[in-house]
Design a protein around this motif. Structure first.
Motif, PDB file in Angstrom:
ATOM      1  N   ALA A  55     -36.304 -21.542  10.100  1.00 60.54           N
ATOM      2  CA  ALA A  55     -36.199 -20.786   8.856  1.00 60.54           C
ATOM      3  C   ALA A  55     -37.101 -19.562   8.979  1.00 60.54           C
ATOM      4  O   ALA A  55     -38.291 -19.709   9.272  1.00 60.54           O
ATOM      5  N   ASP A  56     -36.572 -18.382   8.810  1.00 63.13           N
ATOM      6  CA  ASP A  56     -37.330 -17.117   8.845  1.00 63.13           C
ATOM      7  C   ASP A  56     -38.216 -16.987  10.088  1.00 63.13           C
ATOM      8  O   ASP A  56     -39.359 -16.527  10.000  1.00 63.13           O
ATOM      9  N   GLY A  57     -37.715 -17.407  11.243  1.00 63.63           N
ATOM     10  CA  GLY A  57     -38.512 -17.244  12.461  1.00 63.63           C
ATOM     11  C   GLY A  57     -39.589 -18.295  12.641  1.00 63.63           C
ATOM     12  O   GLY A  57     -40.511 -18.110  13.419  1.00 63.63           O
ATOM     13  N   ASN A  58     -39.485 -19.402  11.919  1.00 63.56           N
ATOM     14  CA  ASN A  58     -40.434 -20.510  12.084  1.00 63.56           C
ATOM     15  C   ASN A  58     -39.667 -21.812  12.271  1.00 63.56           C
ATOM     16  O   ASN A  58     -38.641 -22.022  11.630  1.00 63.56           O
ATOM     17  N   HIS A  59     -40.173 -22.654  13.148  1.00 61.45           N
ATOM     18  CA  HIS A  59     -39.490 -23.921  13.393  1.00 61.45           C
ATOM     19  C   HIS A  59     -39.731 -24.874  12.242  1.00 61.45           C
ATOM     20  O   HIS A  59     -40.833 -24.984  11.738  1.00 61.45           O
ATOM     21  N   VAL A  60     -38.677 -25.543  11.834  1.00 55.33           N
ATOM     22  CA  VAL A  60     -38.828 -26.524  10.765  1.00 55.33           C
ATOM     23  C   VAL A  60     -38.529 -27.913  11.326  1.00 55.33           C
ATOM     24  O   VAL A  60     -37.907 -28.040  12.387  1.00 55.33           O
ATOM     25  N   GLU A  61     -38.993 -28.925  10.639  1.00 52.96           N
ATOM     26  CA  GLU A  61     -38.704 -30.286  11.049  1.00 52.96           C
ATOM     27  C   GLU A  61     -37.192 -30.463  10.899  1.00 52.96           C
ATOM     28  O   GLU A  61     -36.644 -30.267   9.814  1.00 52.96           O
ATOM     29  N   PRO A  62     -36.487 -30.784  12.000  1.00 50.17           N
ATOM     30  CA  PRO A  62     -35.017 -30.797  11.938  1.00 50.17           C
ATOM     31  C   PRO A  62     -34.489 -31.767  10.876  1.00 50.17           C
ATOM     32  O   PRO A  62     -35.012 -32.864  10.727  1.00 50.17           O
ATOM     33  N   PHE A  63     -33.510 -31.334  10.113  1.00 51.65           N
ATOM     34  CA  PHE A  63     -32.843 -32.227   9.167  1.00 51.65           C
ATOM     35  C   PHE A  63     -31.368 -31.872   9.088  1.00 51.65           C
ATOM     36  O   PHE A  63     -30.978 -30.737   9.312  1.00 51.65           O
ATOM     37  N   MET A  64     -30.578 -32.913   8.776  1.00 51.43           N
ATOM     38  CA  MET A  64     -29.130 -32.751   8.837  1.00 51.43           C
ATOM     39  C   MET A  64     -28.553 -32.498   7.456  1.00 51.43           C
ATOM     40  O   MET A  64     -28.975 -33.105   6.482  1.00 51.43           O
ATOM     41  N   VAL A  65     -27.606 -31.562   7.391  1.00 45.18           N
ATOM     42  CA  VAL A  65     -26.992 -31.211   6.100  1.00 45.18           C
ATOM     43  C   VAL A  65     -25.486 -31.011   6.261  1.00 45.18           C
ATOM     44  O   VAL A  65     -24.986 -30.800   7.363  1.00 45.18           O
ATOM     45  N   ASP A  66     -24.803 -31.067   5.099  1.00 50.23           N
ATOM     46  CA  ASP A  66     -23.380 -30.725   5.072  1.00 50.23           C
ATOM     47  C   ASP A  66     -23.186 -29.231   4.839  1.00 50.23           C
ATOM     48  O   ASP A  66     -22.169 -28.656   5.208  1.00 50.23           O
ATOM     49  N   ASP A  67     -24.152 -28.635   4.141  1.00 46.85           N
ATOM     50  CA  ASP A  67     -24.039 -27.216   3.809  1.00 46.85           C
ATOM     51  C   ASP A  67     -25.439 -26.674   3.623  1.00 46.85           C
ATOM     52  O   ASP A  67     -26.372 -27.434   3.390  1.00 46.85           O
ATOM     53  N   ILE A  68     -25.594 -25.362   3.727  1.00 46.63           N
ATOM     54  CA  ILE A  68     -26.903 -24.774   3.450  1.00 46.63           C
ATOM     55  C   ILE A  68     -26.766 -23.681   2.390  1.00 46.63           C
ATOM     56  O   ILE A  68     -25.758 -22.991   2.314  1.00 46.63           O
ATOM     57  N   ASP A  69     -27.805 -23.559   1.574  1.00 44.95           N
ATOM     58  CA  ASP A  69     -27.920 -22.427   0.663  1.00 44.95           C
ATOM     59  C   ASP A  69     -28.738 -21.368   1.385  1.00 44.95           C
ATOM     60  O   ASP A  69     -29.735 -21.689   2.034  1.00 44.95           O
ATOM     61  N   ILE A  70     -28.327 -20.143   1.258  1.00 41.94           N
ATOM     62  CA  ILE A  70     -29.122 -19.066   1.850  1.00 41.94           C
ATOM     63  C   ILE A  70     -29.190 -17.897   0.884  1.00 41.94           C
ATOM     64  O   ILE A  70     -28.176 -17.455   0.353  1.00 41.94           O
ATOM     65  N   TYR A  71     -30.442 -17.457   0.633  1.00 43.49           N
ATOM     66  CA  TYR A  71     -30.683 -16.383  -0.325  1.00 43.49           C
ATOM     67  C   TYR A  71     -30.954 -15.093   0.430  1.00 43.49           C
ATOM     68  O   TYR A  71     -31.382 -15.109   1.592  1.00 43.49           O
ATOM     69  N   SER A  72     -30.756 -13.994  -0.249  1.00 43.45           N
ATOM     70  CA  SER A  72     -30.977 -12.696   0.381  1.00 43.45           C
ATOM     71  C   SER A  72     -32.388 -12.615   0.944  1.00 43.45           C
ATOM     72  O   SER A  72     -33.354 -12.944   0.257  1.00 43.45           O
ATOM     73  N   GLY A  73     -32.495 -12.212   2.191  1.00 41.19           N
ATOM     74  CA  GLY A  73     -33.801 -12.072   2.825  1.00 41.19           C
ATOM     75  C   GLY A  73     -34.170 -13.256   3.697  1.00 41.19           C
ATOM     76  O   GLY A  73     -35.155 -13.213   4.424  1.00 41.19           O
ATOM     77  N   GLU A  74     -33.374 -14.331   3.626  1.00 42.08           N
ATOM     78  CA  GLU A  74     -33.688 -15.526   4.420  1.00 42.08           C
ATOM     79  C   GLU A  74     -32.888 -15.530   5.719  1.00 42.08           C
ATOM     80  O   GLU A  74     -31.828 -14.911   5.822  1.00 42.08           O
ATOM     81  N   SER A  75     -33.414 -16.292   6.686  1.00 41.77           N
ATOM     82  CA  SER A  75     -32.610 -16.574   7.871  1.00 41.77           C
ATOM     83  C   SER A  75     -32.823 -18.037   8.272  1.00 41.77           C
ATOM     84  O   SER A  75     -33.876 -18.615   7.979  1.00 41.77           O
ATOM     85  N   TYR A  76     -31.814 -18.591   8.896  1.00 42.10           N
ATOM     86  CA  TYR A  76     -31.880 -19.976   9.388  1.00 42.10           C
ATOM     87  C   TYR A  76     -31.229 -20.041  10.757  1.00 42.10           C
ATOM     88  O   TYR A  76     -30.333 -19.257  11.061  1.00 42.10           O
ATOM     89  N   SER A  77     -31.660 -21.026  11.535  1.00 44.56           N
ATOM     90  CA  SER A  77     -30.837 -21.450  12.654  1.00 44.56           C
ATOM     91  C   SER A  77     -30.436 -22.878  12.397  1.00 44.56           C
ATOM     92  O   SER A  77     -31.268 -23.701  11.982  1.00 44.56           O
ATOM     93  N   VAL A  78     -29.157 -23.165  12.627  1.00 40.21           N
ATOM     94  CA  VAL A  78     -28.679 -24.541  12.530  1.00 40.21           C
ATOM     95  C   VAL A  78     -27.994 -24.885  13.843  1.00 40.21           C
ATOM     96  O   VAL A  78     -27.461 -24.001  14.519  1.00 40.21           O
ATOM     97  N   LEU A  79     -28.054 -26.163  14.194  1.00 41.12           N
ATOM     98  CA  LEU A  79     -27.339 -26.619  15.386  1.00 41.12           C
ATOM     99  C   LEU A  79     -26.039 -27.274  14.943  1.00 41.12           C
ATOM    100  O   LEU A  79     -26.014 -28.072  14.001  1.00 41.12           O
TER     101      LEU A  79
END
Ligand code: C2O
Ligand code: CU
Length: 575
Positions: A265-289
């Motif tokens: 999230a925003d260039g920082n590693h997060v503890e991996p978690f599994m989702v069906d969908d993601i919300d993303i707001y203006s200014g955010e970034s994510y990487s998902v596998l």
């Protein structure tokens, strides 16, 4: 014996060359850009927008952690200035390269060139965009992707990657929008016509319906608006880099039949978690596998819908195309549908699951200062504004960085803006006295101190309305230490997550709620902290933080050529 010592020799030669490579690995990457108006048809409707080197979105910058980016930017817009902000890059030691007009630099005049030179220190998914007037909404944006430095790896594995830069698109020009927002009576920009993925979308056309019914409504001669295809192989793992530079919309992204694992999230590693969908707001970034473990004889929809506002914009679609299927083979299942726009519990449960990856740096366990920022919608002389503690941000003609560094008097409003709001204020009701004031005053923060900011949401001017605002901080990542509903209370401090809060540069406040962040003011410069919704910022929804300005190095004079610093330069009065 002879062979083994030979191979030893070879091995050590190998090690030496690796060491040499590592030492010389960080590069300066040069770019020569021209910002100009171009014709393009992002949603199959031709418009004039702001592009770079004739391209929309602008060219993708790809670099490695530790590299220096050197962008020679020429403004060929003829009638307006321009700046580019590198969203998520902290600009340690180069605050004049942050690309914020009136804050870090003077807008680059038509026909002038400015050199942005800065280091990218951290692998991650970033982007860049215009930060003058509402130029971002005119299409001035692109991706900035930083890979791990040579010999380092990110803590997850993948076989391939895709980049998805999300935005929303209006048919009305930003000049129309800007005038409307600052008119009496107020003219709101409304909902976007189209959502774009990598600058492409289809206006007024359900791609699914089109492909299914073969209707002509989406027919286009322009390849500018062809849907994005993600061509994948079965049983592989792909990294999707997703960033949102929308003007207004909060988005939800899902892929038919597939789950995703959030890792960045925003260039920082997060503890991996599994989702069906993601919300993303203006200014955010994510990487998902994304693991391609579904029936390989089918293709699948990737769908993006609007959240947090009653949607009037059709979802954007892309196709996950399992090789060797044809990309035009219709997915068997229908596109995933975003949760109800006002299902905030869904959004909250997603946000609350984002936590720092094990081993990530922890925040200081206490703060030196707390600034509470009440977000309200207000009136000033009948004009509609957004205010923070009853002050609507009005940027000064002389950029703060120069005027503060050289201690100029009267370059902006003196005095410290309020640190809190009256305890009698009811955040659940429209403001009783809606009138507010405009100011350019700034929060001066002691260098290296730890600051808590509580972002307090409230009711807007209309009854029963409170909106989502994604707040973005320049020059820093911050820890998101808490969220809550209603009004923030002293006792909430005890509930702050100081164990594994995620580091981010953008965070949302939910309707009628609050969000608490903590950061260390360790980056000499002047930094904007604002709602990333373009029209909200334009209406004053932001504040200015200044820290350690006395430690700022020599500011390139091209950043100072306007306002009071401009006059001083002319008379040789600047050091
Ligand atoms: Cu991406 Cu000041 O913003
Ligand atoms: Cu906002």
């Amino acid at each position: 014996m002879a062979t083994s010592s030979l191979s030893l020799l070879l091995i050590s030669a190998g090690i030496i060359s690796v060491l040499l490579q590592a030492a010389s690995a960080s590069k300066t990457r040069h770019f020569k850009w021209e910002v100009g108006y171009i014709y393009a048809s992002p949603d199959c409707n031709e418009k004039i927008l702001i592009g770079i080197n004739g391209q929309f979105p602008g060219p993708t910058i790809r670099a490695k952690a530790g590299d220096t980016i050197h962008v020679e930017l020429k403004n060929t817009l003829h009638t307006e200035g321009v700046v580019i902000h590198w969203h998520g890059i902290r600009q340690f030691g180069t605050p004049w390269a942050d690309g914020t007009a009136s804050i870090s630099q003077c807008a680059i005049d038509p026909e002038e060139t400015f050199v942005y030179r800065f280091r990218v220190e951290k692998a991650g998914t970033y982007f860049y965009h215009g930060h003058y007037g509402m130029q971002r909404a005119a299409g001035l944006y692109g991706s900035l992707i930083v890979d791990a430095a040579d010999g380092e790896a990110e803590p997850f594995r993948y076989d391939g990657e895709f980049n998805l830069l999300l935005s929303d698109w209006y048919h009305q020009s930003i000049y129309d929008q800007t005038v409307g927002l600052s008119s009496k009576p107020f003219r709101w920009i409304g909902e976007p016509q189209t959502l774009l993925i990598n600058g492409r979308g289809q206006y007024n056309c359900s791609l699914a319906a089109h492909l299914i019914e073969g209707s002509n409504t989406c027919e286009t001669t322009s390849k500018d608006c062809a849907p994005v295809v993600l061509r994948v192989l079965p049983n592989k793992t792909y990294r999707l880099r997703i960033a949102s530079t929308t003007s207004l919309s909060s988005l939800n992204l899902a892929i038919g039949n597939h789950k995703m694992v959030v890792v960045e999230a925003d260039g920082n590693h997060v503890e991996p978690f599994m989702v069906d969908d993601i919300d993303i707001y203006s200014g955010e970034s994510y990487s998902v596998l994304l693991t391609t473990d579904q029936n390989p004889s089918s293709n699948y929809w990737l769908s993006i819908g609007v959240r947090g506002r009653k949607p009037k914009t059709s979802p954007a679609l892309a196709i996950v195309n399992y090789s060797p299927n044809s990309p035009s083979k219709l997915p068997e299942s229908s596109p995933p549908i975003a949760p109800e726009w006002n299902d905030y519990n869904h959004s909250k449960s997603f946000s609350y699951r984002i936590l720092a990856r094990r081993g990530a740096p922890k925040p200081p366990q206490s703060a030196d200062r707390r600034i509470v920022l009440l977000n309200t919608q207000n009136k000033i002389d009948g004009y509609t504004k957004w205010s923070i503690n009853n002050i609507s941000l009005a940027l000064p003609p002389t950029p703060y960085l120069g005027s503060m560094r050289y201690r100029l008097k009267n370059a902006f409003d003196a005095g410290t803006p309020p640190e809190n709001f009256p305890s009698s204020y009811d955040v659940m009701k429209p403001p009783t006295n809606p009138n507010s004031t405009q100011s350019s005053n700034a929060y001066v923060i002691r260098f290296n101190s730890t600051v808590d900011v509580i972002l307090q949401n409230a009711n807007a001017l209309a009854v029963n309305v409170s909106e989502i605002h994604p707040w973005h901080l320049h020059g820093h990542d911050f820890w998101v230490v808490g969220y809550g509903d209603g009004r923030f209370d002293e006792k909430d401090v005890a509930r702050f997550n100081l164990k594994n809060p995620p580091l981010r540069n953008t965070v949302v406040i939910f309707p009628y709620g609050w969000t608490a962040i903590r950061f260390v003011a360790d980056n000499p410069g002047v930094w904007a902290f604002h709602c990333h919704i373009e029209p909200h910022l334009h209406m004053g929804m932001g504040v200015i933080f200044a820290e350690g300005v006395e430690h700022v190095g020599k500011i390139p004079k091209e950043a100072l050529v306007c306002g009071m610093t401009g006059k001083m330069l002319m008379h040789n009065h600047l050091p």
